[in-house]
Design a protein around this motif. Structure first.
Motif, mmCIF file in Angstrom:
data_model
loop_
_atom_site.group_PDB
_atom_site.id
_atom_site.type_symbol
_atom_site.label_atom_id
_atom_site.label_comp_id
_atom_site.label_asym_id
_atom_site.label_seq_id
_atom_site.Cartn_x
_atom_site.Cartn_y
_atom_site.Cartn_z
ATOM 1 N N UNK A 123 0.813 -1.216 0.000
ATOM 2 C CA UNK A 123 0.000 0.000 0.000
ATOM 3 C C UNK A 123 0.845 1.264 0.000
ATOM 4 N N UNK A 124 1.889 1.270 0.821
ATOM 5 C CA UNK A 124 2.773 2.436 0.873
ATOM 6 C C UNK A 124 3.520 2.606 -0.445
ATOM 7 N N UNK A 125 3.984 1.493 -1.028
ATOM 8 C CA UNK A 125 4.705 1.568 -2.308
ATOM 9 C C UNK A 125 3.807 2.131 -3.400
ATOM 10 N N UNK A 126 2.552 1.648 -3.451
ATOM 11 C CA UNK A 126 1.610 2.151 -4.459
ATOM 12 C C UNK A 126 1.344 3.625 -4.241
ATOM 13 N N UNK A 127 1.139 4.011 -2.984
ATOM 14 C CA UNK A 127 0.837 5.413 -2.678
ATOM 15 C C UNK A 127 1.994 6.329 -3.059
ATOM 16 N N UNK A 128 3.205 5.951 -2.676
ATOM 17 C CA UNK A 128 4.376 6.783 -2.994
ATOM 18 C C UNK A 128 4.601 6.846 -4.496
ATOM 19 N N UNK A 129 4.533 5.685 -5.154
ATOM 20 C CA UNK A 129 4.752 5.638 -6.596
ATOM 21 C C UNK A 129 3.750 6.504 -7.344
ATOM 22 N N UNK A 130 2.476 6.368 -7.005
ATOM 23 C CA UNK A 130 1.441 7.060 -7.771
ATOM 24 C C UNK A 130 1.353 8.538 -7.430
ATOM 25 N N UNK A 131 1.588 8.901 -6.177
ATOM 26 C CA UNK A 131 1.642 10.327 -5.845
ATOM 27 C C UNK A 131 2.835 10.969 -6.546
ATOM 28 N N UNK A 132 3.973 10.261 -6.568
ATOM 29 C CA UNK A 132 5.132 10.787 -7.293
ATOM 30 C C UNK A 132 4.862 10.958 -8.774
ATOM 31 N N UNK A 133 4.196 9.956 -9.373
ATOM 32 C CA UNK A 133 3.888 10.039 -10.805
ATOM 33 C C UNK A 133 2.909 11.170 -11.092
ATOM 34 N N UNK A 134 1.843 11.277 -10.294
ATOM 35 C CA UNK A 134 0.875 12.345 -10.510
ATOM 36 C C UNK A 134 1.502 13.724 -10.330
ATOM 37 N N UNK A 135 2.346 13.861 -9.310
ATOM 38 C CA UNK A 135 3.013 15.143 -9.085
ATOM 39 C C UNK A 135 3.937 15.494 -10.245
ATOM 40 N N UNK A 136 4.639 14.501 -10.746
ATOM 41 C CA UNK A 136 5.531 14.740 -11.887
ATOM 42 C C UNK A 136 4.744 15.171 -13.121
ATOM 43 N N UNK A 137 3.608 14.504 -13.370
ATOM 44 C CA UNK A 137 2.793 14.855 -14.524
ATOM 45 C C UNK A 137 2.243 16.277 -14.403
ATOM 46 N N UNK A 138 1.742 16.618 -13.209
ATOM 47 C CA UNK A 138 1.214 17.971 -13.020
ATOM 48 C C UNK A 138 2.334 19.007 -13.059
#
Length: 459
Positions: A123-138
């Motif tokens: 859960x933590x890995x998914x959260x960190x990965x996806x928040x990082x990806x979304x932040x990078x895209x934005x």
């Protein structure tokens, strides 16, 4: 990821499916209870393929031409086949585990394999990965969208127009586009936006192919780009000769770049659960078609991008066209198309992140609109704040992305299969799972070390 599926029996309940019969896991449906049998038809095969491709393809397509320049054409093709094949194989293992156990959540598979620590870790890995990806895209949208809009409206930048404020544009598109799409309760609803994002990526690939014959070689030497990692020879002949194999200090970045470009595993299971007539064989076909089409677009865009600029290719491909063709209408429109494709990818990445938060904080309780809305607003607020205020989001999430991506793509599927499947150690899938784990660990360590070395050299 569809969070409301705890009540719809589409997603989130460890007991949502019965045990599969031995030898029949490829054809057995993932979800068998009465609620599922009587529910409305799920997402179509085509819609599921588009959703999976949207989860796969993002801004990574802009960096693959540089990866080809770093490894050579043949070297790049070998690595791309290797990584895409391993990505498809790790999805195969996840789907087998889903049908064997009846578990339809990546986090719950972690709990099944490694108890509560495994569930929390995933859960933590998914959260960190996806928040990082979304932040990078934005962050990319904040940096590039004002210039893209301004180039389409006026040749001269006044510096005073409201649409030149990247932070304001970012807030507007988040509130008007990202937030409404992220509020949707089912991932299948994003099939239409995913098909639009695929068309944008297809348009990008077509433009890269067409522009191969619009830029002469040797390139004009009075124009420079931001890429300085690859040095070229003064000889015009060698400058315009494609390299088949290249080994340099930048070659080691190729595999992590490709691996991140095929990471879609956090979205696979929710897409599976909402697929019409969900069986392992049907979802495996969705996966194979999605990865194959993504592979084709990646290969074509990387090849023609490299054959346009050769050693001059920039780490972000569109920057090269900006340098040599600053007012070309196709380049300007394709830049806007890529930005829109990235924008439409954010809600899809948000689904797994929200599900991870809900599982970590509230467990497998029944769907609640209050929790759904609270988690959505909280995640998007964090992502928006990071994209607005962090000056270099790629460096901040560089190490995190390298480690979590390799874990989610290779390490976790392999470990989970070895722990749960009960197959003999010498079976084909068990050996394949071991190789996945070893490959993922090596890639993760190499990525981490290279990023740290880059930071040390730049400091």
């Amino acid at each position: 990821m569809s969070i409301n599926n705890g009540t719809n029996a589409n997603f989130g309940s460890e007991n949502a499916a019965g045990d599969t019969e031995d030898g029949d896991d490829a054809a057995a449906p993932l979800l068998r209870n009465e609620a599922v049998r009587t529910r409305a038809a799920g997402a179509s095969f085509t819609s599921s393929v588009f959703n999976l491709m949207n989860a796969i393809m993002g801004s990574g397509i802009l960096g693959l031409a540089y990866a080809m320049a770093s490894t050579g054409i043949v070297g790049f093709c070998i690595l791309l086949v290797l990584v895409s094949s391993l990505a498809a194989y790790s999805i195969h293992l996840l789907l087998k585990l889903c049908d064997q156990t009846g578990i339809n959540s990546y986090e719950e598979l972690g709990g099944k394999a490694l108890q509560k620590p495994g569930k929390v870790l995933v859960g933590i890995a998914i959260l960190i990965q996806n928040i990082g990806a979304m932040s990078s895209y934005l962050f990319i949208l904040k940096s590039e969208l004002p210039a893209a809009i301004n180039s389409l409206l006026s040749p001269d930048s006044t510096g005073n127009a409201w649409y030149e404020d990247g932070r304001l544009l970012l807030i507007l598109v988040t509130l008007c586009i990202v937030l409404p799409l992220s509020m949707l309760p089912k991932i299948s609803f994003l099939g239409y936006t995913s098909s639009l994002a695929f068309l944008f990526m297809l348009y990008f690939t077509v433009v890269v192919v067409v522009k191969k014959w619009s830029i002469p070689c040797p390139l004009p030497h009075n124009v420079t780009t931001r890429s300085t990692a690859l040095q070229i020879s003064n000889s015009s002949d060698s400058e315009c000769t494609p390299k088949l194999f290249v080994i340099s200090s930048t070659s080691a970045y190729a595999i992590p770049t490709m691996a991140f470009s095929f990471l879609c595993h956090t979205a696979v299971l929710p897409i599976y659960c909402e697929l019409d007539r969900p069986t392992k064989a049907r979802m495996q076909n969705v996966s194979n078609v999605g990865i194959s089409l993504s592979f084709l677009l990646y290969l074509i865009s990387a090849l023609f991008g490299y054959l346009t600029f050769y050693a001059h290719v920039d780490s972000e491909l569109l920057l090269g066209y900006d340098a040599y063709m600053p007012r070309d209408i196709m380049v300007m429109t394709v830049r806007l198309a890529i930005l829109l494709a990235v924008l439409l990818t954010v809600p899809l990445i948000h689904f797994p992140a929200r599900k991870a938060v809900i599982l970590l904080l509230w467990g497998g309780r029944a769907f609640s609109w209050l929790i759904h809305i609270t988690a959505t607003l909280t995640i998007l607020s964090v992502v928006l704040l990071l994209a607005i205020f962090v000056p270099d989001i790629r460096n901040v999430f560089g190490v995190v992305g390298a480690t979590t991506s390799s874990c989610l793509l290779f390490v976790f599927p392999g470990i989970f299969y070895l722990k749960i499947s009960g197959q003999p150690p010498r079976s084909v899938d068990s050996i394949g799972a071991v190789l996945l784990v070893v490959f993922g660990l090596i890639m993760g360590v190499i990525s981490f070390v290279l990023i740290v070395i880059t930071w040390i050299k730049s400091s």
